[in-house]
Scaffold this active site. Structure first.
Site, PDB file in Angstrom:
ATOM      1  N   CYS A   1       0.838  -1.254   0.045  1.00 32.56           N
ATOM      2  CA  CYS A   1      -0.007  -0.035   0.155  1.00 32.56           C
ATOM      3  C   CYS A   1       0.792   1.133   0.155  1.00 32.56           C
ATOM      4  O   CYS A   1       0.405   2.231  -0.830  1.00 32.56           O
ATOM      5  CB  CYS A   1      -0.895   0.097   1.103  1.00 32.56           C
ATOM      6  SG  CYS A   1      -0.427  -0.742   2.776  1.00 32.56           S
TER       7      CYS A   1
ATOM      8  N   HIS B   1      -2.885   6.257   4.853  1.00 35.92           N
ATOM      9  CA  HIS B   1      -1.517   6.475   4.971  1.00 35.92           C
ATOM     10  C   HIS B   1      -1.180   7.695   4.505  1.00 35.92           C
ATOM     11  O   HIS B   1      -1.489   8.143   3.379  1.00 35.92           O
ATOM     12  CB  HIS B   1      -0.523   5.418   4.345  1.00 35.92           C
ATOM     13  CG  HIS B   1      -0.756   3.930   4.793  1.00 35.92           C
ATOM     14  ND1 HIS B   1      -1.595   3.539   5.531  1.00 35.92           N
ATOM     15  CD2 HIS B   1      -0.281   2.750   4.240  1.00 35.92           C
ATOM     16  CE1 HIS B   1      -1.388   2.198   5.926  1.00 35.92           C
ATOM     17  NE2 HIS B   1      -0.885   1.857   4.628  1.00 35.92           N
TER      18      HIS B   1
HETATM   19  N1  NAP Z   1      -4.566  -3.903   4.969  1.00 31.21           N
HETATM   20  C1  NAP Z   1      -4.043  -3.311   3.785  1.00 31.21           C
HETATM   21  O1  NAP Z   1      -4.037  -1.848   4.049  1.00 31.21           O
HETATM   22  C2  NAP Z   1      -3.512  -3.908   2.689  1.00 31.21           C
HETATM   23  C3  NAP Z   1      -2.861  -3.267   1.642  1.00 31.21           C
HETATM   24  C4  NAP Z   1      -2.051  -3.813   0.463  1.00 31.21           C
HETATM   25  C5  NAP Z   1      -1.957  -5.155   0.663  1.00 31.21           C
HETATM   26  N2  NAP Z   1      -2.666  -6.114   1.609  1.00 31.21           N
HETATM   27  C6  NAP Z   1      -2.664  -7.269   1.662  1.00 31.21           C
HETATM   28  O2  NAP Z   1      -3.816  -7.968   1.353  1.00 31.21           O
HETATM   29  C7  NAP Z   1      -3.970  -9.057   1.759  1.00 31.21           C
HETATM   30  C8  NAP Z   1      -5.122  -9.099   2.755  1.00 31.21           C
HETATM   31  O3  NAP Z   1      -5.148  -7.969   3.805  1.00 31.21           O
HETATM   32  P1  NAP Z   1      -6.106  -7.613   4.744  1.00 31.21           P
HETATM   33  O4  NAP Z   1      -5.730  -6.480   5.819  1.00 31.21           O
HETATM   34  O5  NAP Z   1      -7.708  -7.822   4.441  1.00 31.21           O
HETATM   35  O6  NAP Z   1      -5.884  -8.937   5.766  1.00 31.21           O
HETATM   36  P2  NAP Z   1      -6.773  -9.839   7.146  1.00 31.21           P
HETATM   37  O7  NAP Z   1      -7.920  -8.904   7.668  1.00 31.21           O
HETATM   38  O8  NAP Z   1      -5.751 -10.632   7.764  1.00 31.21           O
HETATM   39  O9  NAP Z   1      -7.780 -10.712   6.117  1.00 31.21           O
HETATM   40  C9  NAP Z   1      -7.196 -11.920   5.395  1.00 31.21           C
HETATM   41  C10 NAP Z   1      -8.321 -12.712   4.631  1.00 31.21           C
HETATM   42  O10 NAP Z   1      -7.693 -13.799   4.122  1.00 31.21           O
HETATM   43  C11 NAP Z   1      -8.302 -15.124   4.196  1.00 31.21           C
HETATM   44  N3  NAP Z   1      -7.202 -16.095   4.284  1.00 31.21           N
HETATM   45  C12 NAP Z   1      -6.191 -16.282   5.051  1.00 31.21           C
HETATM   46  N4  NAP Z   1      -5.404 -17.227   4.593  1.00 31.21           N
HETATM   47  C13 NAP Z   1      -6.077 -18.014   3.741  1.00 31.21           C
HETATM   48  C14 NAP Z   1      -5.733 -19.069   2.702  1.00 31.21           C
HETATM   49  N5  NAP Z   1      -4.836 -19.746   2.953  1.00 31.21           N
HETATM   50  N6  NAP Z   1      -6.884 -19.429   1.923  1.00 31.21           N
HETATM   51  C15 NAP Z   1      -7.894 -18.885   1.993  1.00 31.21           C
HETATM   52  N7  NAP Z   1      -8.227 -17.667   2.498  1.00 31.21           N
HETATM   53  C16 NAP Z   1      -7.118 -17.144   3.553  1.00 31.21           C
HETATM   54  C17 NAP Z   1      -8.756 -15.012   5.699  1.00 31.21           C
HETATM   55  O11 NAP Z   1      -9.666 -16.199   5.942  1.00 31.21           O
HETATM   56  P3  NAP Z   1     -10.567 -16.007   7.194  1.00 31.21           P
HETATM   57  O12 NAP Z   1     -11.582 -14.735   7.415  1.00 31.21           O
HETATM   58  O13 NAP Z   1     -11.250 -17.403   7.228  1.00 31.21           O
HETATM   59  O14 NAP Z   1      -9.683 -16.216   8.592  1.00 31.21           O
HETATM   60  C18 NAP Z   1      -9.287 -13.405   5.918  1.00 31.21           C
HETATM   61  O15 NAP Z   1     -10.671 -13.384   5.470  1.00 31.21           O
HETATM   62  C19 NAP Z   1      -2.922  -9.318   2.739  1.00 31.21           C
HETATM   63  O16 NAP Z   1      -1.951 -10.104   2.054  1.00 31.21           O
HETATM   64  C20 NAP Z   1      -1.953  -7.886   2.879  1.00 31.21           C
HETATM   65  O17 NAP Z   1      -0.693  -7.834   3.256  1.00 31.21           O
HETATM   66  C21 NAP Z   1      -3.235  -5.181   2.785  1.00 31.21           C
END
Ligand code: NAP
Length: 344
Positions: free
Chosen positions: A128, A243
């Site tokens: 991000c 951010h």
């Molecule tokens: N947050 C940000 O600002 C941001 C910005 C850029 C990129 N990202 C990236 O985007 C991704 C998601 O971010 P987030 O903040 O939404 O994360 P989060 O709140 O941790 O949510 C992760 C989701 O992924 C699911 N998951 C995890 N492992 C899995 C697997 N092996 N198979 C299928 N589903 C799985 C989880 O399932 P359950 O709900 O069933 O546990 C949950 O719904 C991450 O890789 C993060 O690094 C985030």
């Protein structure tokens, strides 16, 4: 023409992907196939959605899958990315697992959509903090060339996912109730509620953090500038979404504040950028602005000024919604770019 769309992960990024697909009327056949680690119903973008437990059969017949799962060996894209591409789908991946892997493109549509080729159907969306920085500085690089970048970030708790947002919220409630602040050292090293923590992601041997080196490596890859000198300090601040970044640039040639503002205010030269820079009226962008409807998919730029300490230096401040332009919107824009190019 409509496409069969999958979403893996229903944290804050998965929620925003569902929302942005709807807002942009992305042509979806039926409803998106939404997957996570276990089956249940979730409210996504104010809609009740059946979340399926991820499995190989669910990828069959999908045209494009947007990944918003966790990273690492047990994470979503390592476990399911190849399953999706083998089933014939394009993968657009928010995670960091393959961003720097050769043959995988790393895309910010305003900067390098042309780097997508059908040779690899697994496309990565950057970190991000990298996305908003390259949207803000690529126009300057195109105009005069950037020699060196020094960036310091002020990053929201939502950047570390749902659990981190909840921890911050809990601390706010504890403070309001006059209770002692509790925290989970597994998420933040200290309470985040009235503090700024200069560690995002793991420390590396040389003292940088992984987040800082993502900004260095990813920016070089996206801008096609492997030798560009870049250094970053990334800081978590007590903000829920959005951010901010203080960016110092050393340029190849002189560029005045006026010239820089002209470039950044021109949508043809600076797609995705909105300038809020009015010193007379004390106007500059902040994290509270970037979530407003009129700005939520843009990178807001202000505080543009020549650096008085170095020749050809320029300072600027940029702000963006980390869950939207920093993640969900960027991936949906990539999907739209694939449609426009006839690749999807
Ligand atoms: N947050 C940000 O600002 C941001 C910005 C850029 C990129 N990202 C990236 O985007 C991704 C998601 O971010 P987030 O903040 O939404 O994360 P989060 O709140 O941790 O949510 C992760 C989701 O992924 C699911 N998951 C995890 N492992 C899995 C697997 N092996 N198979 C299928 N589903 C799985 C989880 O399932 P359950 O709900 O069933 O546990 C949950 O719904 C991450 O890789 C993060 O690094 C985030």
């Amino acid at each position: 023409m409509a496409y069969r769309v999958g979403i893996v992960g229903v944290g804050p990024v998965g929620d925003r992907i569902y929302r942005v697909l709807k807002e942009r009327s992305f042509p979806i056949e039926g409803r998106p196939v939404v997957m996570a680690t276990r089956e249940r119903t979730e409210t996504l973008a104010d809609e009740e959605v059946l979340v399926r437990e991820v499995s190989e059969e669910l990828f069959e017949g999908l045209d494009v899958v947007l990944f918003a799962g966790r990273e690492g060996a047990k994470g979503a894209s390592v476990q399911w990315g190849k399953v999706a591409t083998d089933a014939g789908a394009w993968v657009i991946d928010n995670g960091s697992d393959f961003r720097m892997t050769e043959g995988y493109s790393l895309i910010v549509p305003e900067v390098n959509m042309d780097a997508v080729t059908p040779a690899s159907k697994h496309i990565c969306s950057p970190n991000c903090s990298t996305i908003q920085m390259v949207v803000a500085i690529a126009p300057i690089h195109r105009a005069v060339g950037i020699k060196r970048i020094v960036v310091s970030t002020y990053q929201a708790t939502s950047g570390w996912g749902q659990a981190a947002m909840e921890e911050f919220d809990q601390q706010v409630q504890q403070y309001a109730a006059g209770e002692e602040i509790q925290w989970d050292p597994g998420i933040f090293d200290k309470p985040i509620v009235f503090d700024c923590l200069p560690r995002i992601d793991a420390f590396l041997e040389d003292g940088y953090t992984k987040e800082e080196m993502k900004m260095v490596d990813e920016t070089r890859k996206i801008m096609g500038a492997p030798g560009m000198r870049i250094t970053a300090t990334t800081v978590r601040v007590p903000v829920v979404v959005g951010h901010s970044e203080a960016i110092n640039l050393e340029l190849e040639a002189p560029l005045s504040r006026k010239e820089a503002l002209e470039i950044l205010r021109d949508p043809a030269q600076s797609p995705g950028v909105t300038v809020i820079d009015d010193t007379e009226n004390k106007k500059y962008p902040t994290q509270a602005d970037c979530v407003l409807d009129q700005y939520k998919d843009n990178v807001l730029v202000g505080r543009v000024r020549e650096d008085v300490s170095v020749e050809n230096g320029l300072n600027l401040w940029c702000v963006s919604d980390n869950l939207r332009k920093g993640a969900a919107t960027n991936t949906v824009q990539i999907a739209q770019g694939l449609v426009e190019r006839g690749l999807l």
